[in-house]
Motif scaffolding. Structure first.
Motif, PDB file in Angstrom:
ATOM      1  N   VAL A   1      35.829  39.061   4.781  1.00  0.00           N
ATOM      2  CA  VAL A   1      36.887  39.643   3.951  1.00  0.00           C
ATOM      3  C   VAL A   1      37.510  40.849   4.635  1.00  0.00           C
ATOM      4  O   VAL A   1      38.744  41.024   4.636  1.00  0.00           O
ATOM      5  N   THR A   2      36.676  41.689   5.244  1.00  0.00           N
ATOM      6  CA  THR A   2      37.202  42.865   5.937  1.00  0.00           C
ATOM      7  C   THR A   2      38.099  42.470   7.105  1.00  0.00           C
ATOM      8  O   THR A   2      39.178  43.046   7.312  1.00  0.00           O
ATOM      9  N   GLY A   3      37.679  41.473   7.863  1.00  0.00           N
ATOM     10  CA  GLY A   3      38.500  40.997   8.977  1.00  0.00           C
ATOM     11  C   GLY A   3      39.812  40.394   8.516  1.00  0.00           C
ATOM     12  O   GLY A   3      40.865  40.614   9.133  1.00  0.00           O
ATOM     13  N   TRP A   4      39.771  39.648   7.413  1.00  0.00           N
ATOM     14  CA  TRP A   4      40.995  39.035   6.893  1.00  0.00           C
ATOM     15  C   TRP A   4      41.970  40.103   6.415  1.00  0.00           C
ATOM     16  O   TRP A   4      43.169  40.031   6.682  1.00  0.00           O
ATOM     17  N   LEU A   5      41.466  41.115   5.707  1.00  0.00           N
ATOM     18  CA  LEU A   5      42.334  42.189   5.234  1.00  0.00           C
ATOM     19  C   LEU A   5      42.935  42.962   6.400  1.00  0.00           C
ATOM     20  O   LEU A   5      44.115  43.358   6.362  1.00  0.00           O
ATOM     21  N   ALA A   6      42.148  43.172   7.452  1.00  0.00           N
ATOM     22  CA  ALA A   6      42.678  43.869   8.614  1.00  0.00           C
ATOM     23  C   ALA A   6      43.780  43.049   9.300  1.00  0.00           C
ATOM     24  O   ALA A   6      44.793  43.593   9.746  1.00  0.00           O
ATOM     25  N   ALA A   7      43.579  41.722   9.375  1.00  0.00           N
ATOM     26  CA  ALA A   7      44.590  40.858   9.989  1.00  0.00           C
ATOM     27  C   ALA A   7      45.887  40.853   9.187  1.00  0.00           C
ATOM     28  O   ALA A   7      46.983  40.912   9.736  1.00  0.00           O
ATOM     29  N   VAL A   8      45.757  40.823   7.848  1.00  0.00           N
ATOM     30  CA  VAL A   8      46.948  40.860   6.987  1.00  0.00           C
ATOM     31  C   VAL A   8      47.687  42.161   7.167  1.00  0.00           C
ATOM     32  O   VAL A   8      48.921  42.202   7.253  1.00  0.00           O
ATOM     33  N   ALA A   9      46.969  43.266   7.227  1.00  0.00           N
ATOM     34  CA  ALA A   9      47.613  44.574   7.388  1.00  0.00           C
ATOM     35  C   ALA A   9      48.337  44.677   8.723  1.00  0.00           C
ATOM     36  O   ALA A   9      49.450  45.211   8.815  1.00  0.00           O
ATOM     37  N   LEU A  10      47.760  44.117   9.782  1.00  0.00           N
ATOM     38  CA  LEU A  10      48.410  44.164  11.094  1.00  0.00           C
ATOM     39  C   LEU A  10      49.657  43.283  11.129  1.00  0.00           C
ATOM     40  O   LEU A  10      50.655  43.621  11.777  1.00  0.00           O
ATOM     41  N   GLN A  11      49.633  42.111  10.438  1.00  0.00           N
ATOM     42  CA  GLN A  11      50.791  41.246  10.416  1.00  0.00           C
ATOM     43  C   GLN A  11      51.963  41.880   9.706  1.00  0.00           C
ATOM     44  O   GLN A  11      53.121  41.720  10.077  1.00  0.00           O
ATOM     45  N   ARG A  12      51.694  42.612   8.656  1.00  0.00           N
ATOM     46  CA  ARG A  12      52.768  43.292   7.917  1.00  0.00           C
ATOM     47  C   ARG A  12      53.425  44.373   8.766  1.00  0.00           C
ATOM     48  O   ARG A  12      54.612  44.650   8.628  1.00  0.00           O
ATOM     49  N   LYS A  13      52.612  45.011   9.620  1.00  0.00           N
ATOM     50  CA  LYS A  13      53.199  46.037  10.475  1.00  0.00           C
ATOM     51  C   LYS A  13      54.033  45.413  11.592  1.00  0.00           C
ATOM     52  O   LYS A  13      54.951  46.021  12.095  1.00  0.00           O
TER      53      LYS A  13
END
Length: 268
Positions: A256-268
């Motif tokens: 879950v932590t990795g997925w949230l980090a990936a989503v946050a990076l894609q938005r940036k």
């Protein structure tokens, strides 16, 4: 001609007599208690800790505990802080086929203190003979590890024992020297006991010895508890009691932590 007693005179004298008798009884009791205390032998050694519980929380970074006490006269003071006994396996790596290093020989020891430190007003080997040091296990060289089994010959065991002590000292769990005990007017003494952030939990004993003429004339053992509390303690207990569920929960949290980090990076 005799005078008749005044009415009520006997009644007035009765409380006075009772008060006098009570006062004499109290005086006799105080005298008896004073004599009894005077006849009791004076303890040659008294010691205590500033706290008997060290609570480990998520913000724990080590702590100090003050040991203080008094003696009935001149003498040297030696104290040993000893953690709970554990079982340790010491392994030695060796090259295999000249390519990789792997564990080859191993030695298993029991009765290994998880934590060990020595404090003294003077170097212990200057005030006590080796036989007394060995009897009370004062000093890492006098610790009585129990050899369980081994895959090497007896000549290699001392090397494994020395390696175990060296590793404990590197972790800060064994003292690499004798720490000082401060004597005050030859009667009072104090010492600062330091416990690092990685101190193991469990029941500890603080052994205090009074030394005179090359022998232990008095000893006192004070208990100390080191325990985890709060959320960290609950997580630790959960991991110990349900390791499979704890491992599964750790994997889920990591995903879950990795997925949230990936989503946050894609938005940036």
């Amino acid at each position: 001609m005799r005078r008749a007693p005044r009415p009520g005179s006997a009644a007035r004298r009765l409380p006075v007599a009772i008060g006098l008798a009570a006062g004499l009884a109290a005086l006799a009791l105080m005298t008896a208690l004073t004599l009894a205390r005077a006849q009791q032998p004076i303890q040659p050694l008294v010691a205590d800790l500033s706290k008997h519980l060290v609570a480990i929380t998520t913000a724990f970074s080590g702590t100090d505990v003050l040991l203080f006490g008094a003696t009935d006269g001149p003498g040297d003071v030696v104290l040993v802080v000893r953690g709970p006994s554990t079982r340790k396996v010491v392994r030695k790596k060796a090259p295999v086929a000249g390519i990789i290093w792997a564990n080859r020989d191993s030695v298993t020891f029991e009765n290994v203190p998880a934590f060990y430190q020595v404090f003294a007003s003077r170097p212990p080997d200057e005030i006590l003979p080796a036989s007394v040091l060995s009897r009370h296990q004062i000093g890492t060289e006098h610790l009585a590890f129990t050899l369980v089994d081994r895959s090497v010959t007896d000549s290699f065991v001392p090397g494994f024992r020395a390696a175990l002590v060296r590793l404990k000292q590197k972790l800060g769990l064994y003292g690499d020297r004798v720490f000082p005990v401060t004597l005050l007017a030859n009667r009072l003494f104090r010492a600062e006991l330091h416990f690092p952030a990685n101190v193991p939990t469990g029941s500890y004993s603080v052994e205090v010895y009074l030394i005179r003429d090359g022998d232990v004339v008095s000893a006192e053992i004070t208990p100390l508890i080191i325990s985890k509390i709060g959320v960290g303690a609950e997580i630790f207990d959960f991991a110990q009691q349900r390791p499979a569920l704890y491992g599964l929960a750790a994997i889920v949290v990591a995903i879950v932590t990795g997925w949230l980090a990936a989503v946050a990076l894609q938005r940036k």
